[in-house]
Design an enzyme around this catalytic site. Structure first.
Site, PDB file in Angstrom:
ATOM      1  N   HIS A 161       5.986  12.171   1.634  1.00  5.31           N
ATOM      2  CA  HIS A 161       5.347  11.955   0.804  1.00  5.31           C
ATOM      3  C   HIS A 161       3.810  11.597   1.282  1.00  5.31           C
ATOM      4  O   HIS A 161       3.817  12.081   2.719  1.00  5.31           O
ATOM      5  CB  HIS A 161       5.473  10.305   0.093  1.00  5.31           C
ATOM      6  N   CYS A 246       5.406   2.059   1.036  1.00  3.86           N
ATOM      7  CA  CYS A 246       6.610   1.899  -0.420  1.00  3.86           C
ATOM      8  C   CYS A 246       6.995   1.068  -0.201  1.00  3.86           C
ATOM      9  O   CYS A 246       8.260   1.578  -1.020  1.00  3.86           O
ATOM     10  CB  CYS A 246       7.285   3.190   0.439  1.00  3.86           C
TER      11      CYS A 246
END
Length: 258
Positions: A161, A246
């Site tokens: 990501h 996250c």
């Protein structure tokens, strides 16, 4: 007070998806202890934890940030790039709705993961890569631009990501471990850090930076810059390409929402 959505690890955590690293054994019991310590640190620094109902059938459910992006009073619910992760979104959507956010969705054929979104002031950098596609970015821009956001797509090929590669300091400087950043020039201001995990910080307020214990050189650098590192051990989540960002969705008071 600001709140933080968090979701406890699934018993199947060790089965979580990996893309850019070799699989290593994960200790689920240690992961639960580390998750609790992470949530406790948020609470100790002024954030009210709100637990999202678990999704034990989803090994990656603990990475709750991937389920959405929030901007202003709007929560855009993700359509995950990995199909197996799409069931994670429903309970997270309900949790953010209960915090007073308006809701919209990215829909087929668009995909995005929240870990691909980096907000710096009114600029919203979106990683275009394996989990977030061009149609997902188009839909995000349609939702966020009316709220004053400037959505910018940036390439992500070297990591899972965008926020696996970069996050940002309180002054807006984007930080990253340069070997894993596809294009440092894509950001208005960029500073290299000496460790991969040093690229990941959560802004706790008052110049405090939540970061992983695996980046001591980066912590020393941030201290020299006048910031206060707040260190947590998240080793079991790092084995699954996870980082401090996250493991939660940070929701700021109405007056500070962006």
């Amino acid at each position: 007070m600001p709140t933080a959505l968090a979701r406890r690890p699934s018993p199947r955590l060790a089965e979580g998806l990996i893309t850019h690293i070799e699989r290593k054994p994960v200790d689920p019991e240690l992961a639960v202890r580390q998750w609790r310590q992470y949530v406790d640190v948020l609470a100790q620094h002024g954030w009210t934890p709100v637990e999202v109902p678990p999704v034990d059938a989803c090994p990656d459910g603990v990475f709750v940030e991937d389920t959405m992006v929030v901007y202003g009073d709007l929560a855009v619910i993700a359509r995950a790039g990995a199909e197996s992760r799409r069931p994670e979104a429903a309970a997270a959507e309900e949790a953010v709705r209960e915090q007073g956010y308006r809701i919209t969705h990215v829909t087929d054929p668009g995909t995005f993961d929240g870990g691909d979104i980096l907000k710096v002031g009114n600029i919203v950098y979106v990683g275009l890569g394996g989990r977030t596609n061009a149609e997902g970015i188009r839909q995000l821009a349609a939702a966020l631009t009316p709220l004053g956001a400037e959505v910018r797509a940036v390439p992500v090929q070297k990591v899972l990501h965008l926020k696996s590669a970069v996050t940002a300091l309180p002054d807006g400087t984007v930080i990253g471990y340069e070997p894993l950043v596809d294009d440092p020039a894509a950001f208005d201001a960029f500073r290299a850090v000496p460790e991969e995990a040093g690229a990941h910080v959560v802004l706790l307020g008052e110049n405090r930076l939540l970061m992983a214990a695996s980046a001591p050189k980066s912590a020393a650098l941030f201290a020299e810059l006048g910031y206060t590192p707040v260190v947590v051990d998240i080793s079991e989540f790092e084995k699954l390409e996870g980082c401090v960002t996250c493991l939660s969705v940070r929701l700021r008071p109405v007056s500070q929402r962006r």
